[in-house]
Write an enzyme that holds these catalytic residues in place. Structure first.
Site, PDB file in Angstrom:
ATOM      1  N   CYS A   8       0.829  -1.208   0.000  1.00 29.34           N
ATOM      2  CA  CYS A   8       0.000   0.000   0.000  1.00 29.34           C
ATOM      3  C   CYS A   8       0.864   1.260   0.000  1.00 29.34           C
ATOM      4  CB  CYS A   8      -0.933   0.004   1.208  1.00 29.34           C
ATOM      5  SG  CYS A   8      -2.120  -1.360   1.223  1.00 29.34           S
ATOM      6  N   ARG A  48      -7.891  -4.321  -3.311  1.00 27.53           N
ATOM      7  CA  ARG A  48      -7.415  -3.135  -4.036  1.00 27.53           C
ATOM      8  C   ARG A  48      -8.401  -2.838  -5.171  1.00 27.53           C
ATOM      9  NH1 ARG A  48      -2.527  -2.495  -1.728  1.00 27.53           N
ATOM     10  NH2 ARG A  48      -1.571  -4.425  -0.949  1.00 27.53           N
TER      11      ARG A  48
END
Length: 216
Positions: A46, A121
């Site tokens: 991330c 995601r």
């Protein structure tokens, strides 16, 4: 389940930039927005995604698209993580990030995989009318390619404005290069129109159903 072509749900969210109403916050400015979720703050993949997006932020804004992130972390976690990114990586995150700590919006949008408590995601591209134009999912273990998402956004914008379709790997397609696809004819009359346009050199065709032209 939310799908492409539907109106983005009207919601009020807490973000690192304060409370925001979606989709109005962006659509009332005549802008598209890209809502993307990440599994968790203070995680390596991330962090690479946030860094990569921030250094491409102006490219998205040049296309009239504003990114906004989301995870099920609390807002103070987002803020501390952003401080870490600025201090350690030298990049200040300028786009807002939603603190969906109860997971309400993530659940509504189908961002949380089966058997999980964190978001995948996901990427939702929403136009200036509040319509969801694209939905993309990546698993937690694979980071997104923001250059491909930029290509997707640019292609959607061109398709919307010009009424054309965009081929595989556009603008570097192996068959037609940077040219765009003319929508297939859906009537005998349109087939004749395609033939006339081809005769005038306005379009090129492999066949009546596969025609293309330069982007004007």
């Amino acid at each position: 389940m939310i799908v492409i072509g539907e109106k983005f749900p009207e919601v009020e969210v807490k973000t690192t930039h304060g409370v925001i109403k979606l989709p109005d916050h962006f659509t009332k400015q005549g802008k598209w927005f890209m809502l993307f979720s990440h599994p968790a703050d203070f995680t390596p993949v991330c962090t690479t995604e946030f860094y990569g997006l921030q250094i491409r932020l102006e490219k998205f804004r040049e296309l009239g698209v504003e990114p906004i992130g989301l995870s099920v972390d609390q807002v103070f976690s987002h803020l501390k993580w952003m401080e870490w990114i600025k201090e350690k990586l030298g990049v200040e995150i300028e786009f807002p990030v939603i603190a969906d700590d109860r997971g309400d919006l993530a659940e509504k949008l189908g961002m949380i995989p089966s058997g999980s408590t964190i978001t995948a995601r996901a990427v939702f591209i929403v136009d200036d009318k509040g319509i969801i134009r694209a939905i993309v999912y990546y698993p937690a273990e694979v980071g997104r390619d923001w250059d491909e998402i930029l290509r997707l956004v640019k292609a959607l914008k061109i398709s919307t404005e010009k009424g054309v379709a965009l081929p595989h790997k556009w603008p570097n397609n192996e068959l037609i290069g940077d040219k765009v696809i003319v929508p297939p004819a859906s009537s005998v009359e349109q087939i004749k129109e395609r033939e006339e346009a081809k005769a005038k050199g306005e379009i090129e065709c492999y066949d009546w159903w596969f025609c293309y032209k330069k982007l004007e």
